[in-house]
Design a protein around this motif. Structure first.
Motif, PDB file in Angstrom:
ATOM      1  N   LEU A   1       0.905  -1.214   0.082  1.00 29.38           N
ATOM      2  CA  LEU A   1       0.065  -0.042   0.071  1.00 29.38           C
ATOM      3  C   LEU A   1       0.923   1.221   0.024  1.00 29.38           C
ATOM      4  N   TYR A   2       2.118   1.196   0.403  1.00 27.82           N
ATOM      5  CA  TYR A   2       2.969   2.464   0.379  1.00 27.82           C
ATOM      6  C   TYR A   2       3.343   2.487  -1.073  1.00 27.82           C
ATOM      7  N   ILE A   3       3.570   1.606  -1.990  1.00 30.11           N
ATOM      8  CA  ILE A   3       3.507   1.982  -3.331  1.00 30.11           C
ATOM      9  C   ILE A   3       2.323   2.748  -3.938  1.00 30.11           C
ATOM     10  N   VAL A   4       1.189   2.318  -3.622  1.00 33.57           N
ATOM     11  CA  VAL A   4      -0.088   2.958  -3.998  1.00 33.57           C
ATOM     12  C   VAL A   4      -0.048   4.412  -3.527  1.00 33.57           C
ATOM     13  N   ALA A   5       0.307   4.432  -2.156  1.00 36.72           N
ATOM     14  CA  ALA A   5       0.278   5.935  -1.596  1.00 36.72           C
ATOM     15  C   ALA A   5       1.232   6.921  -2.317  1.00 36.72           C
ATOM     16  N   GLU A   6       2.195   6.073  -2.580  1.00 32.42           N
ATOM     17  CA  GLU A   6       3.469   7.082  -3.261  1.00 32.42           C
ATOM     18  C   GLU A   6       2.783   7.361  -4.559  1.00 32.42           C
ATOM     19  N   ALA A   7       2.190   6.518  -5.394  1.00 35.19           N
ATOM     20  CA  ALA A   7       1.779   6.479  -6.706  1.00 35.19           C
ATOM     21  C   ALA A   7       0.586   7.913  -6.523  1.00 35.19           C
ATOM     22  N   ALA A   8      -0.005   7.898  -5.772  1.00 35.79           N
ATOM     23  CA  ALA A   8      -1.170   9.021  -5.553  1.00 35.79           C
ATOM     24  C   ALA A   8      -0.522  10.168  -5.282  1.00 35.79           C
ATOM     25  N   ARG A   9       0.450  10.259  -4.625  1.00 38.70           N
ATOM     26  CA  ARG A   9       1.033  11.595  -4.176  1.00 38.70           C
ATOM     27  C   ARG A   9       1.715  12.105  -5.722  1.00 38.70           C
ATOM     28  N   LEU A  10       2.136  11.273  -6.435  1.00 35.76           N
ATOM     29  CA  LEU A  10       2.672  11.656  -7.851  1.00 35.76           C
ATOM     30  C   LEU A  10       1.548  11.948  -8.815  1.00 35.76           C
ATOM     31  N   GLY A  11       0.269  11.821  -8.323  1.00 37.14           N
ATOM     32  CA  GLY A  11      -0.544  12.157  -9.385  1.00 37.14           C
ATOM     33  C   GLY A  11      -1.321  11.126 -10.264  1.00 37.14           C
ATOM     34  N   ILE A  12      -1.056  10.002 -10.191  1.00 31.47           N
ATOM     35  CA  ILE A  12      -1.453   9.051 -10.907  1.00 31.47           C
ATOM     36  C   ILE A  12      -2.851   9.161 -10.913  1.00 31.47           C
ATOM     37  N   SER A  13      -3.383   8.359 -12.068  1.00 31.72           N
ATOM     38  CA  SER A  13      -4.914   8.758 -12.083  1.00 31.72           C
ATOM     39  C   SER A  13      -5.682   7.894 -11.648  1.00 31.72           C
ATOM     40  N   GLY A  14      -6.980   8.071 -11.122  1.00 33.01           N
ATOM     41  CA  GLY A  14      -7.647   7.223 -10.170  1.00 33.01           C
ATOM     42  C   GLY A  14      -7.915   5.883 -10.712  1.00 33.01           C
ATOM     43  N   ARG A  15      -8.232   5.834 -12.081  1.00 34.79           N
ATOM     44  CA  ARG A  15      -8.366   4.393 -12.576  1.00 34.79           C
ATOM     45  C   ARG A  15      -7.232   3.506 -12.441  1.00 34.79           C
ATOM     46  N   THR A  16      -5.895   4.231 -12.519  1.00 32.67           N
ATOM     47  CA  THR A  16      -4.696   3.482 -12.617  1.00 32.67           C
ATOM     48  C   THR A  16      -4.413   3.292 -10.615  1.00 32.67           C
ATOM     49  N   LEU A  17      -4.762   3.971 -10.072  1.00 35.30           N
ATOM     50  CA  LEU A  17      -4.820   3.676  -8.579  1.00 35.30           C
ATOM     51  C   LEU A  17      -5.657   2.603  -8.253  1.00 35.30           C
ATOM     52  N   ALA A  18      -7.012   2.270  -8.780  1.00 32.79           N
ATOM     53  CA  ALA A  18      -7.843   1.422  -8.639  1.00 32.79           C
ATOM     54  C   ALA A  18      -7.200  -0.026  -8.989  1.00 32.79           C
ATOM     55  N   ARG A  19      -6.715   0.083 -10.176  1.00 34.12           N
ATOM     56  CA  ARG A  19      -5.886  -1.116 -10.685  1.00 34.12           C
ATOM     57  C   ARG A  19      -4.905  -1.589  -9.658  1.00 34.12           C
TER      58      ARG A  19
END
Length: 118
Positions: A53-71
């Motif tokens: 989940l750290y990887i997902v949180a870091e991706a969210a901080r980078l501005g990754i799209s919601g669709r990619t975060l969901a995947r």
């Protein structure tokens, strides 16, 4: 030559640690901490999921799209659910490499967003 954002570098490092950091002796196959932690019933998989989940949180901080975060969250959830099954779960963790998949998803999303005109 363009350098990667520090957040993506951190994502790749954590993904490698979790999925690909240890070469199995006498083989070319590599595993990471995720399947090794999975040997510990319940707690090991929970710790591995939190690290994922750290990887997902870091991706969210980078501005990754919601669709990619969901995947990415789906990958972590699947890894946790199947990884929690004794014996088969550790084998699944070693083969599925959800964190490497998530690092690739994050990188692809960032590359795509860099190419879209403003």
């Amino acid at each position: 030559m363009e350098t990667e954002p520090p957040g993506l570098v951190r994502i790749r490092r954590v993904a490698r640690l979790l999925d690909d950091s240890v070469r199995l002796p006498l083989t070319r196959f590599r595993i990471g901490l995720d399947p090794l932690l999975g040997v510990l019933p319940v707690a090991g998989d929970a710790v591995a999921a939190l690290l994922s989940l750290y990887i997902v949180a870091e991706a969210a901080r980078l501005g990754i799209s919601g669709r990619t975060l969901a995947r990415m969250l789906l990958n972590v959830g699947l890894d946790f659910a199947v990884g929690s099954v004794p014996v088969i779960g550790s084998l699944f963790d070693a083969l599925w490499t959800a964190n490497e998949r998530n690092a690739a998803l994050a990188a692809a999303d960032l590359a795509q967003s860099d190419q879209t005109p403003f």
